[in-house]
Design a protein around this motif. Structure first.
Motif, short mmCIF file in Angstrom:
data_model
loop_
_atom_site.label_atom_id
_atom_site.label_comp_id
_atom_site.label_asym_id
_atom_site.label_seq_id
_atom_site.Cartn_x
_atom_site.Cartn_y
_atom_site.Cartn_z
N THR A 296 -3.78 12.30 0.61
CA THR A 296 -4.85 11.30 0.70
C THR A 296 -5.30 11.24 2.16
O THR A 296 -4.65 11.78 3.05
N ARG B 250 2.12 2.00 -3.49
CA ARG B 250 1.11 2.61 -4.33
C ARG B 250 0.97 4.10 -4.04
O ARG B 250 0.92 4.93 -4.96
N ARG B 251 0.90 4.45 -2.76
CA ARG B 251 0.74 5.87 -2.40
C ARG B 251 1.95 6.69 -2.80
O ARG B 251 1.81 7.80 -3.34
N ASP C 68 0.83 -1.20 0.00
CA ASP C 68 0.00 0.00 0.00
C ASP C 68 0.87 1.26 0.00
O ASP C 68 0.53 2.25 -0.66
N TRP D 184 2.00 9.63 -5.61
CA TRP D 184 2.40 10.99 -5.23
C TRP D 184 3.54 11.48 -6.10
O TRP D 184 3.53 12.62 -6.57
N TYR E 276 1.83 9.03 4.02
CA TYR E 276 0.81 9.34 3.01
C TYR E 276 0.90 10.82 2.68
O TYR E 276 1.36 11.63 3.48
#
Length: 262
Positions: A244, A57-58, A54, A62, A241
């Motif tokens: 998001t 992906r973030r 995860d 970005w 993060y």
């Protein structure tokens, strides 16, 4: 099959980190020896793998949103959708991505990594991270190192013990990047888990013939020496993060961070 790789090169008698990782993520590109290791690992290992994915992906989304359109992903692993190129090309279809890995089973799936948006392009290098100059030499034929490049070292360096010079390898790669480039990195740690649980994870990998070096915060920070840390800095996987909503926090064994070349 990519590059006509013979199946005999894939050793199914010994577990492999990429295949164990695939199993923990619920994939099907693994064998009984890998499944046995995965079944012996505690639930925390499965959670850490998922949260690591995860983070990737973030961080990649970005980076693409900031305008970076070139990516060098080393230690690619078995393709698990969405792959890095699918994430960044969804934001910038013109992005160019080079994947590099030395695992035959990853090479056997390389065709899945080469399905690019028509505006962009992807390439695959069969190479070992312990030979960074080889990777850089071949990547320069596909990427423009005169412009920013995002270097992705996701869940890779904890498989390199100190005697394989993981810091020197990382420094060679980062030193080749121009200003404005990014280092996207995640690394296994015992800092967030009870000692007994961490020892179980490390011991299970070791029993399968695989080195797993869970490093401390200070040890992981060394990989970012000389770089400007992107907020929120070096944190546990779900705590990194940008732009998001905050992910739900779960106990895990992963440090994650992004550093910018100045």
């Amino acid at each position: 099959m990519a590059a006509g790789l013979p199946q005999s090169r894939i050793d199914t008698s010994k577990p492999h980190p990429a295949r164990v990782y695939d199993y923990l993520l619920g994939g099907k590109d693994n064998y009984l020896v890998d499944q046995k290791v995965g079944e012996q690992l505690p639930e925390a290992a499965k959670v850490s793998c998922r949260l690591n994915r995860d983070f990737m992906r973030r961080a990649c989304a970005w980076a693409a949103g900031t305008g970076i359109d070139q990516y060098l992903d080393i230690g690619t692993g078995i393709p698990t959708a969405p792959n890095l190129h699918q994430i960044v090309q969804e934001i910038n279809p013109k992005a160019r991505i080079v994947y590099a890995d030395n695992d035959p089973i990853v090479l056997s799936h390389a065709a899945a990594l080469l399905v690019s948006k028509p505006e962009g392009a992807t390439d695959y290098i069969e190479a070992d991270v312990r030979e960074p100059e080889v990777i850089l030499d071949r990547a320069r034929g596909f990427l423009d190192f005169g412009r920013p490049v995002a270097l992705s070292l996701i869940a890779l360096l904890h498989f390199l013990p100190d005697d394989q010079d993981p810091y020197g390898v990382t420094r060679t790669l980062v030193d080749a990047l121009p200003p404005g480039s990014l280092l996207l990195l995640s690394h296994g740690t015992a800092d967030f888990l009870p000692a007994e649980l961490s020892n179980t994870i490390t011991g299970t990998y070791r029993a399968g013939g695989m080195s797993l070096c869970a490093r401390t915060r200070a040890e992981v920070e060394r990989f970012f020496d000389g770089l400007e840390m992107v907020a929120p800095g070096l944190v546990s996987g779900p705590e990194w993060y940008k732009d998001t909503d905050a992910p739900v926090y779960e106990p895990n064994g992963v440090y994650a961070g992004v550093g910018r070349v100045r």
